[in-house]
Design an enzyme around this catalytic site. Sequence first.
Site, PDB file in Angstrom:
ATOM      1  N   MET A   1      13.284  23.987   3.146  1.00 35.17           N
ATOM      2  CA  MET A   1      12.407  22.801   2.359  1.00 35.17           C
ATOM      3  C   MET A   1      12.676  22.145   1.497  1.00 35.17           C
ATOM      4  SD  MET A   1       8.981  24.249  -0.263  1.00 35.17           S
ATOM      5  CE  MET A   1       8.023  25.169   0.409  1.00 35.17           C
TER       6      MET A   1
ATOM      7  N   ARG B   1     -11.095  -0.636  14.644  1.00 37.71           N
ATOM      8  CA  ARG B   1     -10.807   0.137  12.699  1.00 37.71           C
ATOM      9  C   ARG B   1     -11.255  -0.392  11.633  1.00 37.71           C
ATOM     10  NH1 ARG B   1      -3.939   0.328  11.275  1.00 37.71           N
ATOM     11  NH2 ARG B   1      -4.691  -1.518  10.096  1.00 37.71           N
TER      12      ARG B   1
ATOM     13  N   TYR C   1      16.743  29.552   9.373  1.00 38.05           N
ATOM     14  CA  TYR C   1      15.744  29.633  10.073  1.00 38.05           C
ATOM     15  C   TYR C   1      15.972  29.573  11.958  1.00 38.05           C
ATOM     16  CZ  TYR C   1      13.550  29.791   5.680  1.00 38.05           C
ATOM     17  OH  TYR C   1      12.837  30.263   4.204  1.00 38.05           O
TER      18      TYR C   1
ATOM     19  N   LYS D   1       0.894  -1.364   0.331  1.00 38.55           N
ATOM     20  CA  LYS D   1      -0.206   0.036  -0.362  1.00 38.55           C
ATOM     21  C   LYS D   1       0.985   1.657   0.378  1.00 38.55           C
ATOM     22  CE  LYS D   1      -0.258  -0.705   5.115  1.00 38.55           C
ATOM     23  NZ  LYS D   1      -0.735  -1.462   6.171  1.00 38.55           N
TER      24      LYS D   1
HETATM   25  C1  LIG Z   1      -0.021  -2.412   6.257  1.00 40.21           C
HETATM   26  C2  LIG Z   1      -0.315  -3.994   6.980  1.00 40.21           C
HETATM   27  C3  LIG Z   1      -0.230  -4.438   6.598  1.00 40.21           C
HETATM   28  C4  LIG Z   1       1.162  -5.171   6.960  1.00 40.21           C
HETATM   29  O1  LIG Z   1       2.066  -4.187   7.416  1.00 40.21           O
HETATM   30  P1  LIG Z   1       3.761  -4.205   7.798  1.00 40.21           P
HETATM   31  O2  LIG Z   1       3.427  -4.005   9.862  1.00 40.21           O
HETATM   32  O3  LIG Z   1       3.924  -2.948   7.912  1.00 40.21           O
HETATM   33  O4  LIG Z   1       3.952  -5.376   7.881  1.00 40.21           O
HETATM   34  C5  LIG Z   1      -0.991  -5.199   7.074  1.00 40.21           C
HETATM   35  N1  LIG Z   1      -2.321  -5.653   6.813  1.00 40.21           N
HETATM   36  C6  LIG Z   1      -2.794  -4.642   7.031  1.00 40.21           C
HETATM   37  C7  LIG Z   1      -4.337  -4.564   7.212  1.00 40.21           C
HETATM   38  C8  LIG Z   1      -2.225  -3.494   7.096  1.00 40.21           C
HETATM   39  O5  LIG Z   1      -3.272  -2.420   7.283  1.00 40.21           O
END
Ligand SMILES: *Cc1c(COP(=O)(O)O)cnc(C)c1O
Length: 374
Positions: A313, A143, A265, A44
């Site tokens: 930046m 969640r 800055y 993802k």
């Molecule tokens: C992001 C995610 C993973 C992978 O998690 P890692 O800690 O990066 O290995 C697996 N399952 C779900 C549901 C996730 O949201």
Amino acid sequence: MPPTVDAPPGVTGLITVDLQAIVDNWRQLAFRVGPGCLTGAAVKADAYGLGVLPVATALAAAGCRWFFVATPDEGVTLAQSLAKTAPDARVAVLSGPIPGTARELAAYANLLPVLNDLGQIAAWRTAAPGRPALLQLDTGMARLGLPPEEIDRLAADPTLIEGMPVTAIISHLACADEPDHPLNALQHASFTAAAARLPQAMRSLSASSGIFLGPDYHFELVRPGAALFGLNPTPTQANPMRQVVGIKAKILQVREIDAGRTVGYGATYAADRPRRVATLGVGYADGVLRAGSNAARVFLGPVAIPVIGRISMDLVTVDVSAVPPQWVLPGGFVDVLGPQYGADDLARDCGTIGYEVLTRLSRRLMRLYGPVAA
Ligand SMILES: *Cc1c(COP(=O)(O)O)cnc(C)c1O
């Protein structure tokens, strides 16, 4: 000697992504879970910022057959690409067929939604009759996933799911990186009990850290992300994974400053004695988090160089007083992430986690893929 980098002269910052190290990490995890369990890959957020197409293509060529993404759009992009290069690979969309997307998701035979509530189950059965899906159970994160009362209704009324093959039942651990946390065993118990009341399917509970909780947590499918990309899945122990990501930043200018002068800055750094300051051509717009101001380090080979003043930046200022001047010349490169200092290290110095460091790396940084020389 300052390291030389094979990049066009106008590039001031670049990321190197070692695809071979990602594949090696995937194989290491596959070996750990053993032959009775499939090892997928969570890719993802553009494979945690590293580029989903090159990463997934390399993993698919190594034998990975399950890819997890977050959103329907990510799913469509990856499913279209894998349909050509690895037609038997499957893409699972973790957020599921959010309203208005079920028909589009159904257009891709290699794409499966993760269904997170009874409404998503109904929407998928209507939009894609007979097509398989995954079910996600909420076992303690509150969640995503079917809450306990919906699991009860589904177990009591199989018609709610009639005609829909369930490929896998998944859930997600809240505290897998803390092996002694009591929630791990509680989630394991409620996952196992709930899955036993639902249709027979592969079960998947663990992401990267969960794999290291032991064989009880492997079931039939695991979904690592972070560990593939070199982040430490066992924060209480040494990192067993190969490092994947490097960032190099070009030295733009070097100057000597007198005692009492300030840098950057807000004048947050004042030289207590004469210093030599190098200005690097990356900044928070590249993903070098501003929280690393006066805290992060960069490396020249094995030598640690402190960031001084605020990260701006496009620029980072570092104190190179301790380095021989001939090592620090405009046009040379230093490692912002490298063998001495990985994403977890930068994250610690910025008060965040390696996941955030990786996913915030920006498109302005040039990307080089390969097994890349350090
Ligand atoms: C992001 C995610 C993973 C992978 O998690 P890692 O800690 O990066 O290995 C697996 N399952 C779900 C549901 C996730 O949201």
